[in-house]
Design a protein around this motif. Structure first.
Motif, PDB file in Angstrom:
ATOM      1  N   VAL A  10       0.901  -1.085  -0.057  1.00  0.00           N
ATOM      2  CA  VAL A  10       0.146  -0.068   0.190  1.00  0.00           C
ATOM      3  C   VAL A  10       0.669   1.244   0.149  1.00  0.00           C
ATOM      4  N   ASN A  11       0.767   2.120  -0.827  1.00  0.00           N
ATOM      5  CA  ASN A  11       1.782   3.406  -1.184  1.00  0.00           C
ATOM      6  C   ASN A  11       0.740   4.475  -1.201  1.00  0.00           C
ATOM      7  N   VAL A  12       0.589   4.977   0.271  1.00  0.00           N
ATOM      8  CA  VAL A  12      -0.086   6.221   0.434  1.00  0.00           C
ATOM      9  C   VAL A  12      -1.660   6.066   0.049  1.00  0.00           C
ATOM     10  N   ASP A  13      -1.974   5.986  -1.182  1.00  0.00           N
ATOM     11  CA  ASP A  13      -3.528   6.037  -1.558  1.00  0.00           C
ATOM     12  C   ASP A  13      -3.570   5.090  -2.540  1.00  0.00           C
ATOM     13  N   GLN A  14      -2.656   4.041  -3.046  1.00  0.00           N
ATOM     14  CA  GLN A  14      -2.919   3.026  -3.926  1.00  0.00           C
ATOM     15  C   GLN A  14      -2.214   1.971  -3.712  1.00  0.00           C
ATOM     16  N   LEU A  15      -2.447   0.765  -4.600  1.00  0.00           N
ATOM     17  CA  LEU A  15      -1.768  -0.497  -4.312  1.00  0.00           C
ATOM     18  C   LEU A  15      -0.567  -0.641  -5.283  1.00  0.00           C
ATOM     19  N   GLU A  16       0.331  -1.199  -5.011  1.00  0.00           N
ATOM     20  CA  GLU A  16       1.444  -1.425  -5.977  1.00  0.00           C
ATOM     21  C   GLU A  16       1.581  -2.917  -5.930  1.00  0.00           C
ATOM     22  N   LEU A  17       1.204  -3.440  -7.190  1.00  0.00           N
ATOM     23  CA  LEU A  17       1.177  -4.900  -7.095  1.00  0.00           C
ATOM     24  C   LEU A  17       2.044  -5.486  -8.249  1.00  0.00           C
ATOM     25  N   GLY A  18       2.530  -6.592  -7.980  1.00  0.00           N
ATOM     26  CA  GLY A  18       3.429  -7.555  -8.739  1.00  0.00           C
ATOM     27  C   GLY A  18       3.038  -9.024  -8.932  1.00  0.00           C
ATOM     28  N   VAL A  19       2.901  -9.300 -10.184  1.00  0.00           N
ATOM     29  CA  VAL A  19       2.761 -10.834 -10.362  1.00  0.00           C
ATOM     30  C   VAL A  19       3.818 -11.634 -10.073  1.00  0.00           C
ATOM     31  N   ASN A  20       3.884 -12.722  -9.100  1.00  0.00           N
ATOM     32  CA  ASN A  20       4.987 -13.476  -8.775  1.00  0.00           C
ATOM     33  C   ASN A  20       5.095 -14.683  -9.252  1.00  0.00           C
ATOM     34  N   PHE A  21       3.648 -15.190  -9.823  1.00  0.00           N
ATOM     35  CA  PHE A  21       3.708 -16.632 -10.285  1.00  0.00           C
ATOM     36  C   PHE A  21       2.423 -16.531 -11.332  1.00  0.00           C
ATOM     37  N   ALA A  22       2.678 -16.927 -12.589  1.00  0.00           N
ATOM     38  CA  ALA A  22       1.604 -17.209 -13.425  1.00  0.00           C
ATOM     39  C   ALA A  22       1.592 -18.575 -14.294  1.00  0.00           C
ATOM     40  N   SER A  23       0.652 -19.115 -14.848  1.00  0.00           N
ATOM     41  CA  SER A  23       0.779 -20.337 -15.778  1.00  0.00           C
ATOM     42  C   SER A  23      -0.362 -20.366 -16.438  1.00  0.00           C
ATOM     43  N   HIS A  24      -0.363 -20.959 -17.534  1.00  0.00           N
ATOM     44  CA  HIS A  24      -1.664 -21.015 -18.499  1.00  0.00           C
ATOM     45  C   HIS A  24      -1.389 -22.755 -18.822  1.00  0.00           C
ATOM     46  N   GLY A  25      -2.326 -23.505 -18.260  1.00  0.00           N
ATOM     47  CA  GLY A  25      -2.327 -24.935 -18.299  1.00  0.00           C
ATOM     48  C   GLY A  25      -0.916 -25.363 -17.900  1.00  0.00           C
ATOM     49  N   ASN A  26      -0.188 -26.255 -18.695  1.00  0.00           N
ATOM     50  CA  ASN A  26       1.221 -26.549 -18.259  1.00  0.00           C
ATOM     51  C   ASN A  26       2.253 -25.568 -18.463  1.00  0.00           C
ATOM     52  N   ASN A  27       2.010 -24.376 -18.985  1.00  0.00           N
ATOM     53  CA  ASN A  27       3.010 -23.600 -19.497  1.00  0.00           C
ATOM     54  C   ASN A  27       3.061 -22.244 -18.684  1.00  0.00           C
ATOM     55  N   ARG A  28       4.344 -21.964 -18.200  1.00  0.00           N
ATOM     56  CA  ARG A  28       4.671 -20.822 -17.487  1.00  0.00           C
ATOM     57  C   ARG A  28       4.247 -19.574 -18.151  1.00  0.00           C
ATOM     58  N   ALA A  29       3.852 -18.450 -17.278  1.00  0.00           N
ATOM     59  CA  ALA A  29       3.089 -17.369 -17.862  1.00  0.00           C
ATOM     60  C   ALA A  29       3.783 -16.244 -17.134  1.00  0.00           C
ATOM     61  N   GLN A  30       3.449 -14.872 -17.423  1.00  0.00           N
ATOM     62  CA  GLN A  30       4.036 -13.524 -17.000  1.00  0.00           C
ATOM     63  C   GLN A  30       2.805 -12.392 -16.842  1.00  0.00           C
ATOM     64  N   GLY A  31       2.944 -11.572 -16.366  1.00  0.00           N
ATOM     65  CA  GLY A  31       1.911 -10.546 -16.404  1.00  0.00           C
ATOM     66  C   GLY A  31       1.859  -9.384 -15.542  1.00  0.00           C
ATOM     67  N   GLN A  32       0.885  -8.395 -15.554  1.00  0.00           N
ATOM     68  CA  GLN A  32       0.738  -7.287 -14.835  1.00  0.00           C
ATOM     69  C   GLN A  32      -0.425  -7.209 -14.382  1.00  0.00           C
ATOM     70  N   ILE A  33      -0.425  -6.460 -13.203  1.00  0.00           N
ATOM     71  CA  ILE A  33      -1.916  -5.962 -12.548  1.00  0.00           C
ATOM     72  C   ILE A  33      -2.067  -4.656 -12.180  1.00  0.00           C
TER      73      ILE A  33
END
Length: 387
Positions: free
Chosen positions: A330-353
């Protein structure tokens, strides 16, 4: 005689105690909302150092330092909120509320590192708010702004309102440059010699720093943060929109959030404990692999420690289940989020939120994009509203 001495001693002690109390009360600058990692305050008059933790006071003689991978947030006496990044040094020379006809005043100095602030009742119209930096002195007019001084370069970002930076150039000339609302630029890079380079978009160091304070409805199905230029769109780039999906809630909810009675930063500072957002109100999700189903999302905010310890989202398409785990701060008035794990089926994935608070802080409007690591053209993304 003994009685008179005792009375005199009591009166003297009372006056001394009142004097000490008044001095401490006057020099009190604020309270610590969150201290993560190594956060210390060094009293410049005595050189005494003390560790800061939640609810610990800071004073007008303190130099506050954050260590590597450390952060701190403070609520100042005028209601301002101040967030310090890692490896930052901030000298608080004066933080005094007004008394009667006398205006309050603030004098601080960013020695190094970065900060983000939402200012309080003390404003800079009369020159009574001064933030010194290695490249010049800043005056404000009721605003939300961010600074980062790294490798002799100052990065400036104004999310709401205006700041005026008085720069002394290498040739000795003084120049006043204004950034923010109504100006040609809200973001800039400033060298040690005073060279100003306006930026059209937020610096990379400010990634994910859109305020979340104000969102304006622009066109159906989209939300534009006018201060940062970032947007939430009802269709993610490269994804085919699916018929029958109603995304009008995006603009409606952002507009509702922008008209909250109290600023988001104040609502966050007032809340304590952990709160889970897991009630899915509305969503719109697309995938390059076709229709999606079984969409779920949840996240937990620990307001006491200023963290998002866990969050996850999942859904299915023809290629299998998309899954993403994320956390953040939580940074003052917002959330700073990071994707630390992602997958699609058996494949690794990446992303942003990315997220915005709406309806005060009772709801969260989010946008995400995911893609397979080995095959980036396989992509999914969308928007959601949870409470």
């Amino acid at each position: 005689m003994r009685s008179n001495l005792s009375l005199a001693l009591i009166i003297g002690l009372a006056q001394f105690s009142h004097s000490i109390y008044a001095q401490n009360d006057t020099s009190n600058a604020g309270l610590t909302l969150m201290a993560r990692g190594s956060v210390v305050a060094i009293a410049t008059d005595t050189q005494q150092s003390r560790d800061l933790s939640r609810k610990a006071p800071v004073f007008s003689v303190d130099q506050v330092r954050t260590g590597a991978q450390s952060q701190a947030q403070f609520r100042m006496t005028d209601g301002a909120l101040l967030a310090l990044q890692s490896e930052t040094e901030l000298l608080i020379s004066e933080y005094k509320l007004g008394d009667g006809n006398q205006q309050g005043s603030v004098v601080m100095e960013l020695v190094k590192g970065g900060l983000r602030t939402v200012t309080g009742s003390i404003k800079g119209d009369a020159g009574n708010y001064q933030l010194k930096t290695p490249v010049g002195s800043i005056g404000i007019r009721g605003t939300t702004f961010q600074l980062s001084y790294i490798n002799e370069i100052m990065l400036v970002g104004v999310w709401d309102g205006q700041i005026e930076l008085q720069i002394t150039r290498s040739d000795g000339q003084v120049e006043n440059v204004t950034f923010g609302k109504g100006q040609s630029a809200s973001f800039a890079q400033i060298s040690q010699s005073g060279q100003v380079t306006p930026l059209l978009t937020p610096p990379a160091a400010f990634s994910g720093q859109s305020t979340g304070i104000s969102g304006n409805s622009n066109s159906a199905g989209s939300v534009v943060d006018s201060s940062s230029g970032t947007y939430f769109s009802d269709s993610t780039s490269g994804l085919s929109s699916q018929a029958g999906q109603d995304t009008s809630f995006i603009a409606e909810q952002a507009y509702q959030g922008s008209n909250s009675q109290r600023p988001v930063a104040e609502l966050i500072a007032a809340r304590s404990g952990s709160y889970q957002y897991n009630n899915l109100e509305q969503f719109s999700v697309q995938s390059t692999a076709g229709p999606v189903s079984d969409f779920q999302v949840s996240l937990t905010i620990d307001f006491d420690n200023g963290t998002v310890p866990q969050g996850e989202l999942s859904f299915n398409d023809a290629g299998g289940e998309w899954f993403a785990a994320f956390n953040g701060l939580v940074n003052v008035d917002q959330l700073e989020l990071g994707v630390n794990f992602a997958s699609h089926g058996n494949n690794r994935a990446q992303g942003q939120i990315d997220t915005l608070f709406v309806d005060g802080i009772d709801q969260i409007l989010g946008q995400f994009v995911l893609s397979e690591t080995a095959n980036p053209t396989t992509t999914a993304g969308g928007v959601f509203l949870i409470k």
